[in-house]
Scaffold this active site. Structure first.
Site, PDB file in Angstrom:
ATOM      1  CG  HIS A 268      -4.158  -5.394   4.989  1.00 36.75           C
ATOM      2  ND1 HIS A 268      -3.667  -6.385   4.320  1.00 36.75           N
ATOM      3  CD2 HIS A 268      -3.321  -4.500   4.657  1.00 36.75           C
ATOM      4  CE1 HIS A 268      -2.501  -6.039   3.645  1.00 36.75           C
ATOM      5  NE2 HIS A 268      -2.212  -4.852   3.993  1.00 36.75           N
TER       6      HIS A 268
ATOM      7  CE1 TYR B  39       0.008   3.686   2.570  1.00 28.65           C
ATOM      8  CE2 TYR B  39      -1.497   3.137   1.048  1.00 28.65           C
ATOM      9  CZ  TYR B  39      -0.744   2.765   2.189  1.00 28.65           C
ATOM     10  OH  TYR B  39      -1.155   1.491   2.955  1.00 28.65           O
TER      11      TYR B  39
ATOM     12  CG  HIS C 142       7.543  -2.374   3.304  1.00 28.04           C
ATOM     13  ND1 HIS C 142       7.136  -1.469   2.395  1.00 28.04           N
ATOM     14  CD2 HIS C 142       6.466  -2.792   3.866  1.00 28.04           C
ATOM     15  CE1 HIS C 142       5.740  -1.581   2.227  1.00 28.04           C
ATOM     16  NE2 HIS C 142       5.329  -2.512   3.218  1.00 28.04           N
TER      17      HIS C 142
ATOM     18  CG  ASP D 182      -2.854  -0.829   3.606  1.00 30.13           C
ATOM     19  OD1 ASP D 182      -2.848  -0.551   4.859  1.00 30.13           O
ATOM     20  OD2 ASP D 182      -2.166  -1.770   3.504  1.00 30.13           O
TER      21      ASP D 182
ATOM     22  CG  HIS E 162      -1.082  -3.510  -0.426  1.00 29.71           C
ATOM     23  ND1 HIS E 162       0.003  -3.713  -0.332  1.00 29.71           N
ATOM     24  CD2 HIS E 162      -1.481  -3.318   0.642  1.00 29.71           C
ATOM     25  CE1 HIS E 162       0.553  -3.652   0.883  1.00 29.71           C
ATOM     26  NE2 HIS E 162      -0.481  -3.426   1.517  1.00 29.71           N
TER      27      HIS E 162
ATOM     28  CG  HIS F 197      -1.566   3.341   7.014  1.00 30.76           C
ATOM     29  ND1 HIS F 197      -0.771   3.232   7.866  1.00 30.76           N
ATOM     30  CD2 HIS F 197      -1.495   2.317   6.025  1.00 30.76           C
ATOM     31  CE1 HIS F 197      -0.587   1.782   7.826  1.00 30.76           C
ATOM     32  NE2 HIS F 197      -0.896   1.382   6.849  1.00 30.76           N
TER      33      HIS F 197
ATOM     34  CG  ASP G  61       1.046  -1.879   8.358  1.00 30.86           C
ATOM     35  OD1 ASP G  61       0.609  -3.152   7.954  1.00 30.86           O
ATOM     36  OD2 ASP G  61       0.745  -0.994   7.712  1.00 30.86           O
TER      37      ASP G  61
ATOM     38  CD  GLU H 219       2.095  -4.764   4.697  1.00 29.21           C
ATOM     39  OE1 GLU H 219       1.296  -4.217   3.887  1.00 29.21           O
ATOM     40  OE2 GLU H 219       3.257  -4.618   4.465  1.00 29.21           O
TER      41      GLU H 219
HETATM   42 FE1  FEO Z   1      -0.729  -3.302   3.837  1.00 29.58          FE
HETATM   43 FE2  FEO Z   1      -0.734  -0.792   6.123  1.00 29.58          FE
HETATM   44  O1  FEO Z   1      -0.612  -2.472   5.359  1.00 29.58           O
END
Ligand code: FEO
Length: 402
Positions: free
Chosen positions: A82, A195, A28, A167, A148, A228, A86, A84
């Site tokens: 989380h 990051y 993104h 994250d 986040h 990640h 991903d 999101e």
């Molecule tokens: Fe906020 Fe890795 O997604």
């Protein structure tokens, strides 16, 4: 199943069952030059528990890794730290395949998962501080609102002292070796910093509070299992200290000059400004937007305390690449920054004032007047640029001494 991937054991009862994305280069708007991983974890407790899932297209890799340890149908619980996509992209399908007894998320996570996938009714909301028994093991939930996303939370596995931090403390870095100490420190520090700059910088104040509250809990932590990149086991203190340093963003003797140019005039001005910074004893880096990515500008800003931005005027407006980068970094809510603007023009010259307004709207403290020159800079114009660089540098030096 389109994968033969296997799980990797990270502790007595926990396996990494995530996916490695060697291909992704744009996350993104954030340039991910070294790919990434979507980490998920399998806790082989009495109640077998899956912590997070992966991006939708990597579902087979997740399933394959899980299947190398246990039949996915035997999983009792799923925890979504989380929402999101991903980490939740294949959650609806995994719920269908696994048919778990329960799926846990924060209350905000329940709402977010409902909005994304209409699966809110399948989610059991958990509160900050709540404990979940897995039979022979126990999980505690720690809400990390706006770190986040509103739904974000940590899960802490008490018996094995593993903090599943979604994250937080992560990085976009595809790796074949899972732990921090198995990877090159320079690369993981660089990617963790990038990051933080691109994802977490807007929430710096909340991060400071979170670090304090986690420290006050005195949780023994053997592994920080992020969502990640590599997991932390040998450098946990170091990454926590870096998060504190990055969140505080104290003044440092370093500036960036970010600009674009049409016929080289703004480029020549940028170099003269750099000379002025050198004269004042401040380190600097020039980032021409023709060859720089906005996400690298964000990382350089995290290491700097001054931004000097330049644009030519194109059709009464700021140059498009400059509008892009300034819009992007405005959203990162910089703190403790000083700055200035400059640029060249042919007829009307609106861009410099527009750049200056951008900087003001980011709470950058403006130093001196913008330097705006017509067509091609004269020697006197370049001297004005030099003086601007010097003024920004001396102002920064004074601020550091305060
Ligand atoms: Fe906020 Fe890795 O997604």
């Amino acid at each position: 199943m389109n994968s033969i991937a296997k799980a990797i054991k990270i502790s007595d009862s926990v396996y990494w069952v995530g996916a490695v994305d060697w291909t992704v280069r744009d996350f993104h708007g954030y340039q991910t030059g070294r790919g990434t991983t979507y980490n998920a974890y399998l806790i082989m407790a009495d109640k077998i528990t899956l912590v997070d899932t992966v991006k939708d297209q990597f579902k087979d890799e997740l399933l394959s890794r899980i299947s190398s340890v246990v039949d996915p149908g035997k999983i009792d619980y799923i925890i979504s730290n989380h929402s999101e996509m991903d980490h939740s992209g294949c959650l609806p399908e995994m719920i269908g395949i696994i048919n778990p007894e329960k799926v846990f998320a924060s209350a905000a996570g329940q709402k977010t998962l409902e909005s994304h996938f209409r699966i809110g009714s399948k989610i059991t909301p958990v509160k900050n501080g709540e404990d979940l028994s897995l039979g022979n093991m126990n999980i505690s939930f720690i809400e990390t609102k706006m770190l986040h996303w509103p739904d974000s939370m940590f899960s802490y596995l008490k018996e094995e002292q593993i903090l599943f931090s979604q994250d937080a403390f992560g990085m976009h870095l595809a790796v074949d070796k899972l732990f921090d100490d198995q990877n090159n420190w320079e690369i993981i520090e660089e990617e963790a910093e990038k990051y933080f700059a691109n994802i977490l910088m807007p929430y710096s104040n909340l991060i400071l509070k979170l670090l304090e509250s986690v420290q006050a809990m005195h949780l023994p932590i053997k592994i920080v299992a992020t969502d990640h990149g590599p997991l932390w086991r040998s450098n946990i203190g170091k990454i926590m200290a870096l998060y504190k340093q990055w969140s505080e963003h104290k003044p440092v003797s370093r500036a960036i000059i970010v600009y674009d140019t049409m016929w080289n005039s703004t480029a020549v001005m940028a170099k003269a400004i750099g000379e002025g910074l050198v004269e004042s004893g401040v380190e600097y880096k020039i980032l021409p937007m023709s060859v720089s990515h906005r996400s690298d500008v964000a990382t350089e800003l995290l290491k700097s305390s001054a931004i000097i931005a330049g644009s030519p005027t194109l059709n009464n407006n700021i140059f498009p690449t400059m509008a892009d980068v300034l819009t992007y970094i405005k959203g990162l809510r910089l703190s403790n920054m000083i700055g200035a603007s400059f640029g060249s023009y042919g007829w009307s010259g609106e861009a410099v004032a527009q750049v200056n307004d951008y900087l003001k709207s980011m709470n950058v403290e403006i130093v001196g007047d913008p330097v705006k020159i017509k067509y091609v800079p004269t020697e006197a114009d370049l001297k004005a640029c030099f003086e601007m660089g010097k003024l920004v540098g001396t102002t920064l030096k004074a601020k550091i001494k305060q």
